[in-house]
Design an enzyme around this catalytic site. Structure first.
Site, PDB file in Angstrom:
ATOM      1  N   ARG A 132       0.836  -1.207   0.000  1.00 60.26           N
ATOM      2  CA  ARG A 132       0.000   0.000   0.000  1.00 60.26           C
ATOM      3  C   ARG A 132       0.870   1.256   0.000  1.00 60.26           C
ATOM      4  NH1 ARG A 132       0.777   2.413   4.710  1.00 60.26           N
ATOM      5  NH2 ARG A 132       1.049   1.223   6.639  1.00 60.26           N
ATOM      6  N   THR A 137       1.849   2.543  10.258  1.00 57.34           N
ATOM      7  CA  THR A 137       0.693   2.758  11.104  1.00 57.34           C
ATOM      8  C   THR A 137       0.485   1.541  11.990  1.00 57.34           C
ATOM      9  OG1 THR A 137      -1.583   3.590  11.169  1.00 57.34           O
ATOM     10  CG2 THR A 137      -1.114   1.807   9.607  1.00 57.34           C
ATOM     11  N   GLY A 202      -4.558   4.084   3.446  1.00 54.63           N
ATOM     12  CA  GLY A 202      -3.470   3.646   2.574  1.00 54.63           C
ATOM     13  C   GLY A 202      -4.028   2.656   1.580  1.00 54.63           C
ATOM     14  N   GLY A 213      -7.082   0.001   2.396  1.00 57.03           N
ATOM     15  CA  GLY A 213      -8.213   0.890   2.610  1.00 57.03           C
ATOM     16  C   GLY A 213      -8.038   1.847   3.768  1.00 57.03           C
ATOM     17  N   ALA A 215      -8.548   2.794   8.173  1.00 55.96           N
ATOM     18  CA  ALA A 215      -8.631   2.323   9.555  1.00 55.96           C
ATOM     19  C   ALA A 215      -9.114   3.476  10.419  1.00 55.96           C
ATOM     20  CB  ALA A 215      -7.269   1.831  10.029  1.00 55.96           C
ATOM     21  N   CYS A 231       2.158   7.469  10.342  1.00 59.18           N
ATOM     22  CA  CYS A 231       2.091   8.028   8.990  1.00 59.18           C
ATOM     23  C   CYS A 231       3.246   8.986   8.688  1.00 59.18           C
ATOM     24  CB  CYS A 231       0.752   8.717   8.746  1.00 59.18           C
ATOM     25  SG  CYS A 231      -0.669   7.630   9.018  1.00 59.18           S
TER      26      CYS A 231
END
Length: 302
Positions: A132, A137, A202, A213, A215, A231
């Site tokens: 991704r 994260t 992401g 996707g 979170a 991030c």
């Protein structure tokens, strides 16, 4: 030790692009869209005609704690199945997976290890380097993870539009369900309330099929974020819906709320229902829940 899986997919950076061979082309479904996009992002004031003309199968495991590598494998298998459908000119419906993860750190394709505040030989949790976009994260219980695996040919073949649409889903959830006004931050991806980032995003796209996707921190223990620079952003905090609601209740004294002080399970349940509803509205799809205990996907090697 950082775990990774071999993959033949091309890289999608934080500000994602596709290979030049994957040039956008107008489709009939695109011409029917009524979502309005601006250069600054998704236009929340746009009039949306929600006709649910497309279907989206939903594997709603929001109560389950799923190991990261297992869900990662599900996604990649589904992507390959959708590619095969497209190759055969067959209908390719969208798929949505919602779940929680056991504690794990994930890094994007080009993530820097300088954002890890621990010894790689002795990490607090497992670490996975994925395909991704974005930096490091954390995923863990209390965080709702949404993996849309959709064919952008049926929506809009524009990854920046897609990122803004995912942000819009969360922004609507926070406002419609919790009366929390969230926003975007120029130049950054995700959803923010003040200085706190509540949702990380992401994504990855292969032949215009998306995976990975967003979170959203709902009741998440935020302490594991202290072991990383989330991030890669140094000067901002990470927040959660639960923490925001507590702050709001304390600052407003005896202010009554529609949620009536829900416990963690109720808060997760309420947020999950809202995520599905707003996803349906933003992407103009009819979400159809699949009544299965586990995804029945054949094992493949990647």
């Amino acid at each position: 030790m950082i775990l990774a899986a071999a993959s033949s997919y091309g890289s999608v950076p934080t500000c994602p692009t596709l290979d030049q061979s994957e040039k956008p082309r107008q489709t009939h479904s695109q011409s029917r869209k009524s979502l309005s996009i601006t250069n600054q992002g998704f236009n929340s004031n746009a009039t949306i005609t929600h006709r649910n003309t497309k279907s989206c199968e939903c594997y709603d495991f929001y109560k389950e704690i799923i190991p990261y590598n297992e869900a990662w494998s599900w996604q990649k298998n589904i992507v390959e199945e959708k590619k095969a459908l497209i190759e055969r000119n067959e209908e390719c419906p969208d798929t949505l997976i919602i779940l929680q993860h056991s504690p794990v750190y994930t890094l994007g394709t080009a993530s820097s290890e300088k954002y890890l505040n621990f010894d790689l030989k002795n990490p607090p949790f497992q670490i996975y380097r994925t395909e991704r976009g974005g930096e490091v994260t954390y995923h863990g219980p209390g965080q709702l993870v949404m993996y849309p695996i959709i064919n952008l040919r049926n929506h809009k073949m524009d990854l920046h539009w897609y990122l803004r649409a995912l942000e819009e889903v969360v922004i609507r959830v926070l406002f419609s369900t919790f009366s929390v006004k969230a926003s975007r931050v120029e130049g950054l991806t995700g959803v923010w309330v003040g200085n706190q980032k509540l949702a990380a995003i992401g994504i990855r796209a292969s032949q215009w099929i998306t995976y990975h996707g967003l979170a959203l921190n709902v009741t998440t223990d935020l302490s594991p974020f202290s072991w990383i620079v989330p991030c890669g952003i140094q000067d901002r905090q990470v927040g959660s819906i639960k923490r925001l609601l507590k702050i709001d209740q304390s600052s407003n004294g005896c202010r009554e709320t529609d949620l009536d002080h829900p416990d963690n399970c109720q808060l997760i349940h309420i947020t999950n229902n809202s995520l599905i509803k707003e996803f349906s509205e933003v992407f103009q799809v009819e979400v159809i829940k699949k009544n299965v205990l586990f995804l029945e996907i054949s094992e493949k090697n990647f």
